[in-house]
Design an enzyme around this catalytic site. Structure first.
Site, PDB file in Angstrom:
ATOM      1  N   TYR A   1       0.817  -1.219   0.000  1.00 53.24           N
ATOM      2  CA  TYR A   1       0.000   0.000   0.000  1.00 53.24           C
ATOM      3  C   TYR A   1       0.852   1.270   0.000  1.00 53.24           C
ATOM      4  O   TYR A   1       0.335   2.365  -0.201  1.00 53.24           O
ATOM      5  CB  TYR A   1      -0.960   0.030   1.198  1.00 53.24           C
TER       6      TYR A   1
ATOM      7  N   LYS B   1       3.828 -15.311   2.202  1.00 51.34           N
ATOM      8  CA  LYS B   1       3.862 -16.288   1.118  1.00 51.34           C
ATOM      9  C   LYS B   1       5.322 -16.476   0.686  1.00 51.34           C
ATOM     10  O   LYS B   1       5.749 -16.038  -0.382  1.00 51.34           O
ATOM     11  CB  LYS B   1       2.949 -15.851  -0.037  1.00 51.34           C
TER      12      LYS B   1
ATOM     13  N   ASP C   1      -4.857  -7.139   5.919  1.00 44.60           N
ATOM     14  CA  ASP C   1      -6.106  -6.460   5.560  1.00 44.60           C
ATOM     15  C   ASP C   1      -7.189  -7.509   5.275  1.00 44.60           C
ATOM     16  O   ASP C   1      -8.308  -7.455   5.790  1.00 44.60           O
ATOM     17  CB  ASP C   1      -5.835  -5.613   4.302  1.00 44.60           C
TER      18      ASP C   1
ATOM     19  N   ASP D   1     -10.255  -9.128   7.976  1.00 45.61           N
ATOM     20  CA  ASP D   1     -11.668  -9.020   7.593  1.00 45.61           C
ATOM     21  C   ASP D   1     -12.337 -10.386   7.637  1.00 45.61           C
ATOM     22  O   ASP D   1     -13.473 -10.520   8.081  1.00 45.61           O
ATOM     23  CB  ASP D   1     -11.812  -8.444   6.175  1.00 45.61           C
TER      24      ASP D   1
ATOM     25  N   ASP E   1      -2.438 -18.076   2.220  1.00 44.92           N
ATOM     26  CA  ASP E   1      -3.614 -18.740   1.642  1.00 44.92           C
ATOM     27  C   ASP E   1      -4.063 -19.905   2.512  1.00 44.92           C
ATOM     28  O   ASP E   1      -5.257 -20.124   2.726  1.00 44.92           O
ATOM     29  CB  ASP E   1      -3.352 -19.171   0.186  1.00 44.92           C
TER      30      ASP E   1
END
Ligand code: NAD
Length: 372
Positions: free
Chosen positions: A143, A194, A251, A255, A227
């Protein structure tokens, strides 16, 4: 009441001011009944600041935030400002606060209150007793990484690009927050990235492992690809205690974890900076939900996430654990007594009392009176 604690309140847009009003009642109650006083400054942020001052956060408000012991933030944004230029978008006010206060560790608890175990989209036996803390790195990663932007290619296509970037210190400081918090909980950290496909993931895993060995070997550390973690959070979330991960994965995963608890209206967060020489950390507390334009102004919003953000502030900025426990207990009891705002009317609704924002705030105050 005069105090040594300076608090900046930024209610923001949409339901922000509505839920903040209820929290102001709790703050006033705590000042009167438990001598937990604050010197409070209130200012505008987001669309409200843009309308009045032409920017989503004024330099004055930024300065006040930097000087405050804590910032209590509502939410920003809404359709009214959807088409303003990128640098003036309401969310830029929030990003500026995070960046200039250097709030690199975002703490997002996902806790299932027993009375609401039916509100989760997962089976009660999977989420019962859930109490996990996701720590998301907040000031670096994709970001913020440069270069970013878009170009027009020779064939007329557009190409857009962002850069995922982390250095060792950024990884170590957020992992340190995770290890320290784990020591106060179940002493378990799962670090997620990852590393199988990303260079930043490889560095993240190396640094987390090194720091663990150097300073936090007493804490149980595991690693999981992001994942796989997304799947495990749905399959068996109770295996986790503290999870630490980067900005982008954090993020998304936080959520996802929030939905295990049933409603956005219940979830607080804290964003912390580095400790200074006196041990004080810059800190901002906010619900994870947005400005909910679909219900704004209707008195329907659930004020609990904002109230729990205030409780986190008492705990993490002021070490007022007993006062934070009291606020959390009052909220749990009000839920157990069947009070529900619209967002919580899922699952078994036998015997519930449907209430609006103010009634929920009043019920919490009444319960605080009873507990005191
Ligand atoms: P949102 O969180 O505002 O709303 C999602 C859904 O959850 C809506 O149906 C809403 O009514 C409901 N909801 C959210 N909070 C609730 C509460 N306290 N009580 C009851 N119901 C609640 O997310 P969105 O709709 O994607 O975004 C709306 C606006 O908020 C956008 O402008 C977005 O950019 C902004 N936003 C701001 C923040 C922030 O300020 N930190 C975070 C997310 C989104």
């Amino acid at each position: 009441m005069a105090s040594n604690r300076n608090l900046l309140v930024l209610p923001g847009d949409g339901i922000g001011p509505e839920v903040m009003n209820e929290v102001r009642k709790i703050i006033a109650w705590m000042g009167k009944k438990r001598a937990v006083g604050f010197d409070i400054t209130e200012d505008l942020v987001g669309g409200a600041a843009l309308d009045k001052h032409g920017v989503p956060l004024t330099d004055d408000a930024m300065k006040t935030a930097l000087e405050a012991d804590a910032v209590l933030f509502g939410s920003v944004g809404g359709p009214k400002w959807d088409n303003v230029e990128f640098d003036k978008k309401p969310e830029r006010g929030l990003l500026r606060l995070r960046k200039e206060m250097d709030l690199f560790a975002n703490l997002r608890p996902a806790k299932v209150f027993d009375p609401l175990v039916d509100a989760s989209s997962l089976k009660p036996e999977i989420v019962k007793g859930l109490d996990i803390m996701i720590i998301r790195e907040l000031t670096s990663g994709v970001y913020f990484g440069e270069p970013r932007g878009r170009t027009k290619l020779a064939n007329g296509d557009f190409e857009a690009f962002d850069t995922q970037r982390y250095n060792s210190s950024e990884i170590r400081r957020v992992c340190a927050v995770a290890f320290e918090l784990a020591r106060k909980r179940s002493n378990k950290v799962c670090s997620s990235e990852k590393a199988n496909v990303m260079h930043t993931g490889v560095l993240w895993r190396e640094e987390a492992t090194k720091l663990h060995k150097e300073k936090y070997a007493d804490v149980q550390l595991s690693h999981m690809y992001a994942d796989a973690l997304a799947m495990q959070l749905l399959r068996s979330p109770n295996q986790f205690d503290v999870i630490v991960t980067d900005n982008l994965f954090g993020d998304i995963l936080s959520d996802e974890a929030s939905m295990l608890t049933g409603s956005l209206g219940l979830l607080p967060s804290a964003s912390l900076g580095a400790a200074d020489a006196t041990g004080r950390r810059k800190a901002m507390y906010e619900p994870i939900h947005g400005s909910a334009p679909d219900i704004a102004g209707k008195g329907l919003a659930n004020p609990i996430a904002q109230a729990l953000s205030y409780a986190m502030m008492l705990r993490y900025s002021f070490d007022l654990d007993k006062d934070a426990d009291l606020v959390e207990k009052a909220i749990e009891n009000v839920l157990a007594a069947g009070y529900r705002t619209g967002d919580l009317l899922v699952g078994n609704t036998d015997g519930v009392k449907k209430v609006g924002t103010q009634e929920m705030g009043d019920a919490i105050i009444k319960e605080l009176d009873r507990l005191a």
